[in-house]
Design a protein around this motif. Sequence first.
Motif, PDB file in Angstrom:
ATOM      1  N   LEU A   1       0.827  -1.205   0.000  1.00 27.39           N
ATOM      2  CA  LEU A   1       0.000   0.000   0.000  1.00 27.39           C
ATOM      3  C   LEU A   1       0.865   1.260   0.000  1.00 27.39           C
ATOM      4  CD1 LEU A   1      -2.772   1.257   0.036  1.00 27.39           C
ATOM      5  CD2 LEU A   1      -2.811   1.047   2.526  1.00 27.39           C
ATOM      6  N   GLY A   2       1.959   1.251   0.771  1.00 24.91           N
ATOM      7  CA  GLY A   2       2.840   2.417   0.786  1.00 24.91           C
ATOM      8  C   GLY A   2       3.401   2.721  -0.591  1.00 24.91           C
ATOM      9  N   ALA A   3       3.804   1.683  -1.306  1.00 25.24           N
ATOM     10  CA  ALA A   3       4.380   1.889  -2.636  1.00 25.24           C
ATOM     11  C   ALA A   3       3.352   2.401  -3.620  1.00 25.24           C
ATOM     12  CB  ALA A   3       4.991   0.579  -3.146  1.00 25.24           C
ATOM     13  N   VAL A   4       2.151   1.847  -3.581  1.00 23.97           N
ATOM     14  CA  VAL A   4       1.140   2.258  -4.544  1.00 23.97           C
ATOM     15  C   VAL A   4       0.661   3.682  -4.239  1.00 23.97           C
ATOM     16  CG1 VAL A   4      -0.977   1.394  -3.410  1.00 23.97           C
ATOM     17  CG2 VAL A   4      -0.785   1.314  -5.889  1.00 23.97           C
ATOM     18  N   MET A   5       0.624   4.064  -2.967  1.00 23.82           N
ATOM     19  CA  MET A   5       0.266   5.440  -2.630  1.00 23.82           C
ATOM     20  C   MET A   5       1.353   6.414  -3.065  1.00 23.82           C
ATOM     21  SD  MET A   5      -1.515   4.991   1.135  1.00 23.82           S
ATOM     22  CE  MET A   5      -1.756   6.773   1.320  1.00 23.82           C
ATOM     23  N   ALA A   6       2.616   6.032  -2.867  1.00 30.27           N
ATOM     24  CA  ALA A   6       3.721   6.877  -3.321  1.00 30.27           C
ATOM     25  C   ALA A   6       3.669   7.068  -4.828  1.00 30.27           C
ATOM     26  CB  ALA A   6       5.054   6.253  -2.908  1.00 30.27           C
ATOM     27  N   GLU A   7       3.398   5.987  -5.536  1.00 24.16           N
ATOM     28  CA  GLU A   7       3.323   6.069  -6.993  1.00 24.16           C
ATOM     29  C   GLU A   7       2.176   6.968  -7.434  1.00 24.16           C
ATOM     30  OE1 GLU A   7       3.335   3.047 -10.861  1.00 24.16           O
ATOM     31  OE2 GLU A   7       3.344   2.249  -8.812  1.00 24.16           O
ATOM     32  N   ALA A   8       1.048   6.908  -6.739  1.00 22.46           N
ATOM     33  CA  ALA A   8      -0.096   7.756  -7.072  1.00 22.46           C
ATOM     34  C   ALA A   8       0.240   9.233  -6.857  1.00 22.46           C
ATOM     35  CB  ALA A   8      -1.306   7.362  -6.240  1.00 22.46           C
ATOM     36  N   ILE A   9       0.954   9.541  -5.779  1.00 22.64           N
ATOM     37  CA  ILE A   9       1.351  10.930  -5.523  1.00 22.64           C
ATOM     38  C   ILE A   9       2.288  11.424  -6.616  1.00 22.64           C
ATOM     39  CG2 ILE A   9       2.658  12.428  -3.954  1.00 22.64           C
ATOM     40  CD1 ILE A   9       1.569  10.654  -1.653  1.00 22.64           C
ATOM     41  N   VAL A  10       3.243  10.595  -7.006  1.00 24.10           N
ATOM     42  CA  VAL A  10       4.175  10.979  -8.063  1.00 24.10           C
ATOM     43  C   VAL A  10       3.426  11.192  -9.374  1.00 24.10           C
ATOM     44  CG1 VAL A  10       6.132  10.198  -9.457  1.00 24.10           C
ATOM     45  CG2 VAL A  10       6.148   9.859  -6.976  1.00 24.10           C
ATOM     46  N   LEU A  11       2.485  10.323  -9.672  1.00 18.36           N
ATOM     47  CA  LEU A  11       1.723  10.431 -10.918  1.00 18.36           C
ATOM     48  C   LEU A  11       0.879  11.703 -10.936  1.00 18.36           C
ATOM     49  CD1 LEU A  11       1.049   8.952 -13.572  1.00 18.36           C
ATOM     50  CD2 LEU A  11      -0.851   7.867 -12.376  1.00 18.36           C
TER      51      LEU A  11
ATOM     52  N   TYR B   1       1.192  14.485  -8.726  1.00 16.98           N
ATOM     53  CA  TYR B   1       1.813  15.741  -8.300  1.00 16.98           C
ATOM     54  C   TYR B   1       3.303  15.842  -8.585  1.00 16.98           C
ATOM     55  CZ  TYR B   1      -2.548  16.048  -5.653  1.00 16.98           C
ATOM     56  OH  TYR B   1      -3.870  16.088  -5.300  1.00 16.98           O
ATOM     57  N   GLY B   2       3.954  14.731  -8.913  1.00 15.36           N
ATOM     58  CA  GLY B   2       5.372  14.766  -9.220  1.00 15.36           C
ATOM     59  C   GLY B   2       6.250  14.325  -8.053  1.00 15.36           C
ATOM     60  N   ARG B   3       7.508  14.021  -8.366  1.00 13.22           N
ATOM     61  CA  ARG B   3       8.443  13.507  -7.353  1.00 13.22           C
ATOM     62  C   ARG B   3       8.779  14.538  -6.292  1.00 13.22           C
ATOM     63  NH1 ARG B   3      12.486  10.802 -11.696  1.00 13.22           N
ATOM     64  NH2 ARG B   3      12.929  13.010 -11.962  1.00 13.22           N
ATOM     65  N   ASP B   4       8.907  15.805  -6.686  1.00 12.59           N
ATOM     66  CA  ASP B   4       9.253  16.829  -5.704  1.00 12.59           C
ATOM     67  C   ASP B   4       8.185  16.935  -4.628  1.00 12.59           C
ATOM     68  OD1 ASP B   4      11.516  17.323  -7.137  1.00 12.59           O
ATOM     69  OD2 ASP B   4      10.888  19.264  -7.923  1.00 12.59           O
ATOM     70  N   GLU B   5       6.932  16.811  -5.010  1.00 14.24           N
ATOM     71  CA  GLU B   5       5.855  16.888  -4.026  1.00 14.24           C
ATOM     72  C   GLU B   5       5.887  15.700  -3.081  1.00 14.24           C
ATOM     73  OE1 GLU B   5       2.667  18.159  -1.779  1.00 14.24           O
ATOM     74  OE2 GLU B   5       4.004  19.238  -3.153  1.00 14.24           O
ATOM     75  N   PHE B   6       6.250  14.533  -3.582  1.00 18.35           N
ATOM     76  CA  PHE B   6       6.382  13.377  -2.699  1.00 18.35           C
ATOM     77  C   PHE B   6       7.461  13.624  -1.653  1.00 18.35           C
ATOM     78  CE2 PHE B   6       8.229   9.029  -1.943  1.00 18.35           C
ATOM     79  CZ  PHE B   6       7.186   8.580  -1.147  1.00 18.35           C
TER      80      PHE B   6
ATOM     81  N   ILE C   1      12.902   7.210  -7.919  1.00 17.03           N
ATOM     82  CA  ILE C   1      12.962   7.469  -6.483  1.00 17.03           C
ATOM     83  C   ILE C   1      13.716   6.328  -5.824  1.00 17.03           C
ATOM     84  CG2 ILE C   1      11.622   7.723  -4.356  1.00 17.03           C
ATOM     85  CD1 ILE C   1       9.383   8.894  -6.004  1.00 17.03           C
ATOM     86  N   HIS C   2      14.678   6.670  -4.969  1.00 18.88           N
ATOM     87  CA  HIS C   2      15.527   5.665  -4.348  1.00 18.88           C
ATOM     88  C   HIS C   2      15.524   5.893  -2.831  1.00 18.88           C
ATOM     89  CE1 HIS C   2      17.118   5.114  -8.457  1.00 18.88           C
ATOM     90  NE2 HIS C   2      17.027   6.438  -8.506  1.00 18.88           N
ATOM     91  N   VAL C   3      15.187   4.850  -2.086  1.00 20.08           N
ATOM     92  CA  VAL C   3      15.126   4.921  -0.629  1.00 20.08           C
ATOM     93  C   VAL C   3      16.346   4.211  -0.065  1.00 20.08           C
ATOM     94  CG1 VAL C   3      13.744   4.431   1.433  1.00 20.08           C
ATOM     95  CG2 VAL C   3      12.601   4.902  -0.756  1.00 20.08           C
TER      96      VAL C   3
END
Length: 425
Positions: free
Chosen positions: A28-38, A40-45, A92-94
Amino acid sequence: MTTRAGSADLPLHGGRVPHWLGARMSALGAVMAEAIVLEYGRDEFLRRLAHPFWFQSFGAVIGMDWHSSGITTSVIGALKRGLGPKARELGIHVCGGRGRHSRATPAELLAVAERTGLDGDALARASRLVAKVDSAAVQDGFELYLHGFVVTDDGRWTVIQQGMNGERRQARRYHWLSEGLESFVDSPHAAVEGRGQGTIVNLADRRAAASRTGQVALLAELGPDRIVAEALKLDGGGAGQPAPTPEPQPAQPLLPHLVMPRHEEVRPETVVARRLHGALAAAAERGPVDFPDLLMTPGVGARTVLSLAMVAEVLHGAPCRFSDPARFSLAHGGKDRHPYPVPTAVYDRTIAVMKSALRKARLGEAEELAALRRLDDQARRLEAVAEGPSVDAFMARERRMSPACGGRSVFGWEKGESDVAGPAA
């Protein structure tokens, strides 16, 4: 602009995340992160991760204990596992984590740089400097033990690190953002703020520039042994000498600072009830319109749409919406049965819906993602007029329905039959 984006004080909390929950949190964390990037973009994440209230709410909505220090480790770990296979695709790299993973951060950043063409030495230096500032330049009684570094393909980053004060049984989380970075040591923090716990030494304050310069000059002139000798002479000396009048200092702006209570249970005062009622009303109103196929699935009903409403708020909500992180634990419960056992059937359906929405959005069919946004919009509109159960009554009902929703905690599966009639999961 500031680079230290906020901080959080959390009670220390032991225990481990069981595999059955950790796997779901990663998904769920990954899919939510991907939705935010899609959307609003990576900077917003990165900006979201750097906001302590959003970070806590994100951890709560994916099922981690809403109030504890463990939410930091769990969120960083979940994102690292979930986003790792998508790193090349999302950019994105953690890196980093707790303990030995923290110490491996510079090496991980060098590996990322080798794949992406970034300046690995500069990233590794940034990692070390951020850790040094919060552990040495700012001496507030918390010893760092976790360091997470999230970097994008264009070299922008956020750092989430956490320190421990064993005597007070408390942890403090620090959030950094590279956006607008000018100096690591000349007021990178907009403020260092929290509960009064004694004197704090902050050599990263711009007003401490003369002290930093003097220390370097003193070290060069006298050497460490002579400095120690002089310090011993001064210790307890100067009796009867009037203290110099301190010069007035300009006020510093306050950063977002989250203070979580020590109690594990979710209490009514930790939840803004009108926001809960708005989400309940939106689930009932928008569910049949926007999720008809979902509601036709046997065993799926308004309860899943309620979880989706809370997920949607984490995706789209403004910063002021996250003042009550405990509310987001009402989406998927918690591993220790606070506020109630994790409803695994609801959780799995939430993941399935989010994955379906993202898959279709990548193919140009964004209707399901748009439906989540409408769900969030409707929840906010209905807050002013919606009525619903009290927070206590809502949680009690969830506990009674837990066996029917696949309720599970570190204590095992919830047993017994649900004794309350209501919407399906």
